[in-house]
Motif scaffolding. Structure first.
Motif, PDB file in Angstrom:
ATOM      1  N   TRP A   1       0.844  -1.199   0.000  1.00  0.00           N
ATOM      2  CA  TRP A   1       0.000   0.000   0.000  1.00  0.00           C
ATOM      3  C   TRP A   1       0.881   1.251   0.000  1.00  0.00           C
ATOM      4  O   TRP A   1       0.630   2.208  -0.727  1.00  0.00           O
ATOM      5  N   TYR A   2       1.921   1.232   0.819  1.00  0.00           N
ATOM      6  CA  TYR A   2       2.883   2.336   0.873  1.00  0.00           C
ATOM      7  C   TYR A   2       3.501   2.551  -0.509  1.00  0.00           C
ATOM      8  O   TYR A   2       3.599   3.684  -0.982  1.00  0.00           O
ATOM      9  N   ASP A   3       3.883   1.482  -1.156  1.00  0.00           N
ATOM     10  CA  ASP A   3       4.493   1.553  -2.481  1.00  0.00           C
ATOM     11  C   ASP A   3       3.507   2.111  -3.511  1.00  0.00           C
ATOM     12  O   ASP A   3       3.844   3.009  -4.284  1.00  0.00           O
ATOM     13  N   ILE A   4       2.287   1.598  -3.492  1.00  0.00           N
ATOM     14  CA  ILE A   4       1.256   2.050  -4.437  1.00  0.00           C
ATOM     15  C   ILE A   4       0.958   3.540  -4.254  1.00  0.00           C
ATOM     16  O   ILE A   4       0.716   4.256  -5.218  1.00  0.00           O
ATOM     17  N   SER A   5       1.020   3.996  -3.005  1.00  0.00           N
ATOM     18  CA  SER A   5       0.714   5.406  -2.717  1.00  0.00           C
ATOM     19  C   SER A   5       1.886   6.331  -3.065  1.00  0.00           C
ATOM     20  O   SER A   5       1.814   7.530  -2.798  1.00  0.00           O
ATOM     21  N   GLY A   6       2.930   5.770  -3.621  1.00  0.00           N
ATOM     22  CA  GLY A   6       4.079   6.591  -3.989  1.00  0.00           C
ATOM     23  C   GLY A   6       5.014   6.877  -2.832  1.00  0.00           C
ATOM     24  O   GLY A   6       5.823   7.800  -2.889  1.00  0.00           O
ATOM     25  N   GLY A   7       4.904   6.091  -1.775  1.00  0.00           N
ATOM     26  CA  GLY A   7       5.790   6.260  -0.633  1.00  0.00           C
ATOM     27  C   GLY A   7       5.490   7.473   0.225  1.00  0.00           C
ATOM     28  O   GLY A   7       6.361   7.972   0.927  1.00  0.00           O
ATOM     29  N   VAL A   8       4.262   7.935   0.170  1.00  0.00           N
ATOM     30  CA  VAL A   8       3.910   9.124   0.945  1.00  0.00           C
ATOM     31  C   VAL A   8       3.016   8.822   2.151  1.00  0.00           C
ATOM     32  O   VAL A   8       2.739   9.703   2.944  1.00  0.00           O
ATOM     33  N   SER A   9       2.572   7.575   2.276  1.00  0.00           N
ATOM     34  CA  SER A   9       1.685   7.220   3.383  1.00  0.00           C
ATOM     35  C   SER A   9       2.519   6.885   4.615  1.00  0.00           C
ATOM     36  O   SER A   9       2.871   5.740   4.856  1.00  0.00           O
ATOM     37  N   ARG A  10       2.827   7.906   5.391  1.00  0.00           N
ATOM     38  CA  ARG A  10       3.654   7.722   6.586  1.00  0.00           C
ATOM     39  C   ARG A  10       2.992   6.762   7.572  1.00  0.00           C
ATOM     40  O   ARG A  10       3.670   6.020   8.275  1.00  0.00           O
ATOM     41  N   GLN A  11       1.666   6.775   7.628  1.00  0.00           N
ATOM     42  CA  GLN A  11       0.945   5.899   8.551  1.00  0.00           C
ATOM     43  C   GLN A  11       1.240   4.427   8.234  1.00  0.00           C
ATOM     44  O   GLN A  11       1.460   3.626   9.143  1.00  0.00           O
ATOM     45  N   GLN A  12       1.255   4.066   6.950  1.00  0.00           N
ATOM     46  CA  GLN A  12       1.539   2.684   6.567  1.00  0.00           C
ATOM     47  C   GLN A  12       2.947   2.292   7.010  1.00  0.00           C
ATOM     48  O   GLN A  12       3.163   1.210   7.561  1.00  0.00           O
ATOM     49  N   TRP A  13       3.899   3.176   6.768  1.00  0.00           N
ATOM     50  CA  TRP A  13       5.295   2.883   7.127  1.00  0.00           C
ATOM     51  C   TRP A  13       5.439   2.761   8.650  1.00  0.00           C
ATOM     52  O   TRP A  13       6.107   1.848   9.140  1.00  0.00           O
ATOM     53  N   ASP A  14       4.811   3.653   9.389  1.00  0.00           N
ATOM     54  CA  ASP A  14       4.870   3.596  10.853  1.00  0.00           C
ATOM     55  C   ASP A  14       4.223   2.312  11.378  1.00  0.00           C
ATOM     56  O   ASP A  14       4.730   1.702  12.325  1.00  0.00           O
ATOM     57  N   ASP A  15       3.112   1.902  10.762  1.00  0.00           N
ATOM     58  CA  ASP A  15       2.460   0.644  11.152  1.00  0.00           C
ATOM     59  C   ASP A  15       3.393  -0.539  10.923  1.00  0.00           C
ATOM     60  O   ASP A  15       3.495  -1.441  11.762  1.00  0.00           O
ATOM     61  N   VAL A  16       4.073  -0.548   9.774  1.00  0.00           N
ATOM     62  CA  VAL A  16       5.017  -1.631   9.456  1.00  0.00           C
ATOM     63  C   VAL A  16       6.113  -1.674  10.510  1.00  0.00           C
ATOM     64  O   VAL A  16       6.465  -2.749  11.011  1.00  0.00           O
ATOM     65  N   GLN A  17       6.652  -0.514  10.858  1.00  0.00           N
ATOM     66  CA  GLN A  17       7.701  -0.465  11.868  1.00  0.00           C
ATOM     67  C   GLN A  17       7.213  -1.030  13.204  1.00  0.00           C
ATOM     68  O   GLN A  17       7.928  -1.785  13.865  1.00  0.00           O
ATOM     69  N   ALA A  18       6.001  -0.680  13.577  1.00  0.00           N
ATOM     70  CA  ALA A  18       5.439  -1.165  14.848  1.00  0.00           C
ATOM     71  C   ALA A  18       5.258  -2.684  14.830  1.00  0.00           C
ATOM     72  O   ALA A  18       5.590  -3.363  15.811  1.00  0.00           O
ATOM     73  N   VAL A  19       4.756  -3.221  13.735  1.00  0.00           N
ATOM     74  CA  VAL A  19       4.562  -4.676  13.640  1.00  0.00           C
ATOM     75  C   VAL A  19       5.920  -5.388  13.659  1.00  0.00           C
ATOM     76  O   VAL A  19       6.090  -6.398  14.349  1.00  0.00           O
ATOM     77  N   LEU A  20       6.876  -4.867  12.907  1.00  0.00           N
ATOM     78  CA  LEU A  20       8.210  -5.473  12.886  1.00  0.00           C
ATOM     79  C   LEU A  20       8.817  -5.522  14.289  1.00  0.00           C
ATOM     80  O   LEU A  20       9.365  -6.549  14.703  1.00  0.00           O
TER      81      LEU A  20
END
Length: 78
Positions: A25-44
């Protein structure tokens, strides 16, 4: 029978699949969805000791996000 609950089924999504979906989803959004990236970091970070990195790598490669998954893992320190 009265008083007995009917069996119900439900689906459970693995931490690895959540990571893959959110990074895609982050990739599809052009790398601008900070929420997606932050969620990934939290899950990791929360699942660090339980992650199947071979599964993550296989499917990340399959859907074209291997470099982002690698970056996310590195940033999370996992």
């Amino acid at each position: 029978m009265i008083g007995q609950a009917k069996p119900r089924s439900f689906s459970v999504v693995s931490a690895e699949d959540i990571i893959l979906y959110k990074i895609k989803w982050y990739d599809i959004s052009g790398g601008v969805s900070r929420q997606q990236w932050d969620d990934v970091q939290a899950v990791l970070k929360a699942q660090a000791g339980n992650l199947d990195k071979l599964y993550l790598g296989k499917w990340a490669r399959q859907v074209g996000i291997l470099s982002l998954v690698t970056q996310a893992i590195r940033e999370a320190g996992v």
